[in-house]
Write an enzyme that holds these catalytic residues in place. Structure first.
Site, PDB file in Angstrom:
ATOM      1  N   GLN A   1       0.819  -1.207   0.000  1.00  0.00           N
ATOM      2  CA  GLN A   1       0.000   0.000   0.000  1.00  0.00           C
ATOM      3  C   GLN A   1       0.859   1.268   0.000  1.00  0.00           C
ATOM      4  O   GLN A   1       2.038   1.246   0.315  1.00  0.00           O
ATOM      5  CB  GLN A   1      -0.922   0.004   1.228  1.00  0.00           C
ATOM      6  CG  GLN A   1      -2.059  -0.984   1.167  1.00  0.00           C
ATOM      7  CD  GLN A   1      -1.619  -2.411   1.376  1.00  0.00           C
ATOM      8  OE1 GLN A   1      -0.558  -2.690   1.881  1.00  0.00           O
ATOM      9  NE2 GLN A   1      -2.470  -3.343   0.961  1.00  0.00           N
TER      10      GLN A   1
ATOM     11  N   GLN B   1      -2.100  -9.524  -4.606  1.00  0.00           N
ATOM     12  CA  GLN B   1      -3.408  -9.948  -4.109  1.00  0.00           C
ATOM     13  C   GLN B   1      -4.543  -9.091  -4.647  1.00  0.00           C
ATOM     14  O   GLN B   1      -5.640  -9.585  -4.889  1.00  0.00           O
ATOM     15  CB  GLN B   1      -3.399  -9.915  -2.574  1.00  0.00           C
ATOM     16  CG  GLN B   1      -2.431 -10.912  -1.979  1.00  0.00           C
ATOM     17  CD  GLN B   1      -2.084 -10.602  -0.536  1.00  0.00           C
ATOM     18  OE1 GLN B   1      -1.976  -9.447  -0.149  1.00  0.00           O
ATOM     19  NE2 GLN B   1      -1.896 -11.637   0.258  1.00  0.00           N
TER      20      GLN B   1
ATOM     21  N   ARG C   1      -4.387   1.611  10.589  1.00  0.00           N
ATOM     22  CA  ARG C   1      -4.084   1.463  12.007  1.00  0.00           C
ATOM     23  C   ARG C   1      -3.099   0.310  12.101  1.00  0.00           C
ATOM     24  O   ARG C   1      -3.368  -0.799  11.643  1.00  0.00           O
ATOM     25  CB  ARG C   1      -5.357   1.181  12.809  1.00  0.00           C
ATOM     26  CG  ARG C   1      -5.109   0.969  14.279  1.00  0.00           C
ATOM     27  CD  ARG C   1      -6.368   0.669  15.086  1.00  0.00           C
ATOM     28  NE  ARG C   1      -5.982   0.009  16.341  1.00  0.00           N
ATOM     29  CZ  ARG C   1      -5.890  -1.294  16.493  1.00  0.00           C
ATOM     30  NH1 ARG C   1      -6.212  -2.119  15.501  1.00  0.00           N
ATOM     31  NH2 ARG C   1      -5.497  -1.794  17.652  1.00  0.00           N
ATOM     32  N   ALA C   2      -1.957   0.556  12.713  1.00  0.00           N
ATOM     33  CA  ALA C   2      -0.823  -0.352  12.598  1.00  0.00           C
ATOM     34  C   ALA C   2      -1.105  -1.725  13.196  1.00  0.00           C
ATOM     35  O   ALA C   2      -1.717  -1.847  14.263  1.00  0.00           O
ATOM     36  CB  ALA C   2       0.400   0.269  13.268  1.00  0.00           C
TER      37      ALA C   2
ATOM     38  N   GLU D   1      -7.588  -0.019   6.600  1.00  0.00           N
ATOM     39  CA  GLU D   1      -7.270  -1.271   7.284  1.00  0.00           C
ATOM     40  C   GLU D   1      -7.172  -1.126   8.801  1.00  0.00           C
ATOM     41  O   GLU D   1      -6.617  -0.143   9.311  1.00  0.00           O
ATOM     42  CB  GLU D   1      -5.932  -1.819   6.779  1.00  0.00           C
ATOM     43  CG  GLU D   1      -5.935  -2.164   5.302  1.00  0.00           C
ATOM     44  CD  GLU D   1      -4.691  -2.928   4.909  1.00  0.00           C
ATOM     45  OE1 GLU D   1      -4.832  -4.058   4.431  1.00  0.00           O
ATOM     46  OE2 GLU D   1      -3.575  -2.394   5.089  1.00  0.00           O
TER      47      GLU D   1
ATOM     48  N   GLU E   1      -8.541  -4.778   5.448  1.00  0.00           N
ATOM     49  CA  GLU E   1      -8.371  -5.858   6.414  1.00  0.00           C
ATOM     50  C   GLU E   1      -9.000  -5.425   7.730  1.00  0.00           C
ATOM     51  O   GLU E   1      -8.838  -4.276   8.159  1.00  0.00           O
ATOM     52  CB  GLU E   1      -6.899  -6.193   6.632  1.00  0.00           C
ATOM     53  CG  GLU E   1      -6.300  -6.994   5.483  1.00  0.00           C
ATOM     54  CD  GLU E   1      -4.882  -7.445   5.772  1.00  0.00           C
ATOM     55  OE1 GLU E   1      -4.282  -6.981   6.772  1.00  0.00           O
ATOM     56  OE2 GLU E   1      -4.355  -8.247   4.982  1.00  0.00           O
TER      57      GLU E   1
ATOM     58  N   TYR F   1      -6.490  -7.038  13.221  1.00  0.00           N
ATOM     59  CA  TYR F   1      -5.913  -8.333  13.603  1.00  0.00           C
ATOM     60  C   TYR F   1      -6.075  -8.614  15.093  1.00  0.00           C
ATOM     61  O   TYR F   1      -6.232  -9.750  15.519  1.00  0.00           O
ATOM     62  CB  TYR F   1      -4.411  -8.339  13.303  1.00  0.00           C
ATOM     63  CG  TYR F   1      -4.007  -8.412  11.857  1.00  0.00           C
ATOM     64  CD1 TYR F   1      -4.936  -8.496  10.830  1.00  0.00           C
ATOM     65  CD2 TYR F   1      -2.655  -8.415  11.521  1.00  0.00           C
ATOM     66  CE1 TYR F   1      -4.536  -8.566   9.513  1.00  0.00           C
ATOM     67  CE2 TYR F   1      -2.241  -8.485  10.204  1.00  0.00           C
ATOM     68  CZ  TYR F   1      -3.172  -8.561   9.194  1.00  0.00           C
ATOM     69  OH  TYR F   1      -2.764  -8.630   7.898  1.00  0.00           O
TER      70      TYR F   1
END
Length: 777
Positions: A343, A386, A617-618, A652, A674, A677
């Site tokens: 990105q 992807q 956001r990391a 993300e 995404e 996580y």
């Protein structure tokens, strides 16, 4: 975007259908020697481009779905081609000519459904080049006026007509016919061309009128400014060895994923017009750009490369963020140039004279990127990428794709075949305007070029000549560099200056306020703005034509309500003729510092164009700077304005709904997402209704018109794999809200997404296999 390299994902080989059936009709009229008189509903011309090339052009009065040209060169064998559309004119270049060669040509074109054939025309190469209509002029000239103006347009070519637009778009033969003075009551840009049968169209002329504002004057700035210590400016008179040594030194400092990814070093490589035999490996926070007005003005005989450079990368390019290439021609050594990025790595206004490889040399995975206003003469191969978005470009061909490959306004792109292969193609981009960029004029002074607005664009804006638009002298820019503060920057804005940010990291203890219409805020080398003490980093008034390009907003350690806001709450002005554009604008919460911001970007102004953002956001970074409580952010983007268009939207890992679209008439072309996580447990991530998880992209319940193409959302709940999200996309069920080509994937089967959109689409299965929905409803 940290993904394990061992993940088992499918690779799909490239393919594209290349058969176009042309229906030919017998034409009864043959005109020899010169150009025939045009029919009422089109103009046509054949003109010399060089000693060996000519260009055939066809401009329909009413937009045509297609135009085919048929021609015979020197009586030897008929050729049939689908022409390429740019700025309302269809074009085809014929090569291999010599002086005296005769081309017999004619057209087949669509008009409001039926198909028509033209008479034959004849062109003799090597004669005098067809004269063009004189460029239109404006009276009064463009500028800032306290009251409304009445503008006249004229051309010195007798018998010609003038067509014009007032929305900044490029005029065509079907644009408004000029018949008398034009009233300009509010700020707008008028663009005009002259046409006459038997002559080539004039060059495009443009004038911007700023009405009803108090004139301001930027404090005098030099036209050859000091761009600071982190900007390298290369001249073709310099030795290749000395240039290469500087490129290699910068790359060594910016290369390593483990040490450079979250560092504060920033750098820009700028090449003056000319040819260079160098190889520029592009590391973190590095911008590479040509200083010509068009890409071909700077030629790199070598490469501008991104690869999986480091041993720690393990052959994948999943973290190749924050680097760019722009406004260059590349003759790649070995025939191919490699740009294996993730990105926030735009590839703009590039002329690749060969092949382009978007995957690492190891064939490892990369996580998606962006091409705009570029031309690749050979094959563009994504292979292990992807997802990818390509806008307003020309491709020789395309190969490959994993989950979600999207194209708009790109001749040479594959047709829509989603989901197998996973490609989605729009013939044109509804509204676009390429980025402002720095260039060097013939007098050796720096200027910034601002490309014109395009509607229903196809192909690179410069593919058939210079990009239409206007030029601003550097004396109207305040050059921001080390030592500048929010106060000095705001003073420059208040005095009427545009802003040019040089590579660096800038802490802000007050909000930057952009209040003047048509302000340009341009950055090179990833200048990074960090708000301190909880202020918002930047706010834009509800005015026409603000252009923001090339900035990284990095959340500070005290929570900001928003990092960038376009228009105050309740903005109501219509900006269709001259929208604000946000391009290559990136947002980061955590990773470098433990940042906090409730929302990264809020768009309140109508008609705003969001063209390539990555709001992140990391999910990794420096120790103590990322995690569920260490770096907090609810939402990446909130759109409250109407008729907002997003082209290339990457958002993300935010902790609640990541994109919220409240405005009417919104459109998104390409969305990559995404989910977070690091969700600790299901109960901490449930919606107020109790439904599992937050949608990635939500269209508000009261919205009656919205459309989106090419959307992917993925989950990788590695902290707690028992977590699930009910759906990735949520929207009201009505005929005016439509989605095309959606997918969800559970990466390495760490948790699940139960539905794709609303209650439609199956639960994500094991095996990193996508669940696809072709259209909804």
């Amino acid at each position: 975007m940290l993904r394990s390299p061992e993940r088992n994902r499918r690779r799909r080989p490239g393919w594209r259908a290349a058969v176009v059936a042309l229906v030919l009709a017998v034409c009864s009229t043959l005109l020899v020697g010169g150009v025939a008189t045009a029919a009422d509903d089109y103009t046509q011309a054949a003109t010399s481009l060089s000693a060996t090339q000519a260009q055939i052009a066809f401009t329909p009065t009413t937009a045509a779905a297609y135009v085919d040209v048929h021609y015979v060169v020197a009586g030897q064998g008929q050729q049939n081609f689908r022409m390429e559309l740019s700025g309302g004119t269809w074009r085809k270049t014929v090569s291999g000519l010599s002086s005296g060669t005769v081309i017999d040509y004619w057209f087949t074109y669509e008009k409001s459904g039926p198909q028509y054939d033209t008479p034959h025309f004849s062109y003799t190469h090597g004669g005098s080049t067809m004269p063009a209509v004189a460029t239109p002029t404006f009276s009064p000239a463009g500028g800032t006026y306290s009251t409304a103006q009445t503008v006249t347009i004229s051309t010195t070519t007798a018998g010609s007509t003038i067509r014009y637009t007032v929305d900044g778009s490029t005029p065509t033969a079907s644009s408004t016919l000029y018949s008398g003075p034009i009233s300009v009551p509010t700020t707008r840009t008028i663009t005009a061309i002259g046409l006459k049968a038997g002559l080539a169209n004039s060059a495009t002329a443009s004038a911007t009128y700023t009405i009803g504002t108090t004139p301001v004057s930027c404090t005098t700035q030099p036209d050859v400014p000091n761009f600071g210590p982190n900007t390298r400016i290369f001249d073709p008179s310099m030795s290749s060895a000395s240039i290469q040594a500087q490129l290699d030194a910068d790359f060594a400092a910016q290369k390593d994923t483990l040490t450079a990814q979250m560092a504060n070093r920033r750098v820009a490589h700028l090449f003056k017009p000319g040819a260079y035999s160098v190889h520029d490996d592009v590391g973190y926070y590095t911008s590479v750009a040509g200083l010509g007005q068009n890409p071909g003005d700077v030629v790199i005989n070598g490469a501008v490369t991104v690869d999986a450079f480091n041993e720690s990368d393990q052959g994948v390019a999943l973290q190749n963020f924050w680097r760019s290439a722009e406004n260059l021609a590349v003759n790649p050594i070995g025939g191919s140039n490699r740009w294996a990025v993730a990105q926030a790595a735009p590839f703009r206004r590039m002329d690749i004279r060969g092949n382009l490889q978007l995957y690492p040399a190891s064939y490892g995975f990369a996580s998606g990127g962006y091409i705009a206003d570029s031309k690749v003469s050979g094959q563009t191969a994504s292979i292990s990428q992807q997802q990818w978005y390509t806008r307003d470009s020309n491709l020789g061909s395309w190969a490959g794709g994993v989950w979600n490959m999207v194209f708009s306004g790109t001749p040479g792109a594959p047709p829509t075949t989603f989901p197998n292969p996973p490609e989605t193609t729009l013939a044109t981009t509804p509204v676009s305007r390429d980025v402002p960029y720095l260039y060097l004029d013939s007098a050796g002074k720096y200027r910034v070029f601002t490309p014109a607005l395009r509607t229903n664009a196809s192909g690179a804006s410069w593919a058939n000549g210079s990009t239409p638009g206007t030029s601003i002298p550097m004396s109207q820019f305040y050059v921001v560099k080390a030592g500048d503060t929010a106060s000095t920057i705001n003073s420059a804005l208040a005095s009427g200056c545009n802003l040019f940010f040089t590579p660096g990291v800038y802490h802000l203890n007050q909000t930057l306020n952009v209040t003047r219409a048509n302000t340009v805020v341009l950055g090179i080398g990833y200048p990074t703005l960090i708000p301190d003490n909880g202020v918002n980093a930047m706010q834009v008034a509800d005015v026409d034509g603000v252009r923001i390009k090339g900035l990284l907003f990095d959340a500070g350690t005290t929570n900001s309500a928003a990092l960038l806001t376009v228009g105050p709450s309740g903005s109501s002005a219509n900006h269709a003729a001259n929208p604000t554009t946000l391009q290559d604008v990136f947002f980061r919460i955590g990773g470098s510092i433990a940042g906090h911001a409730t929302t990264s970007l809020i768009v309140n102004s109508h008609n705003t164009i969001i063209d390539h953002i990555w709001a992140w956001r990391a999910d990794h970074g420096n120790a103590g700077t990322w995690g569920w409580t260490q770096a907090t952010g609810d939402t990446g983007l909130i759109v409250n304005g109407n008729n907002v268009l997003a082209t290339g939207l990457f958002v993300e890992h935010y902790q609640k709904t990541q994109v919220i679209w409240n405005g009417q008439g919104g459109r998104t072309i390409f969305f990559q997402n995404e989910m977070p996580y690091d969700v600790p447990n299901q109960s901490s991530w449930n919606r107020p209704s109790g439904r599992n998880g937050y949608a990635a992209y939500k269209v508000a319940d009261n919205v009656t018109s919205h459309e989106a193409w090419g959307l992917g959302s993925y989950n990788f709940f590695n902290v707690n794999p028992s977590v699930s999200a009910y759906n990735a996309f949520e929207a009201p069920n009505n005929a005016g809200v439509r989605f095309h080509s959606l997918c969800t994937v559970s990466l390495n089967y760490q948790g699940t997404i139960t539905h794709v959109i609303n209650d439609t689409g199956a639960v994500t299965p094991p095996g990193t296999v996508p669940v696809n929905v072709v259209s909804y409803p």
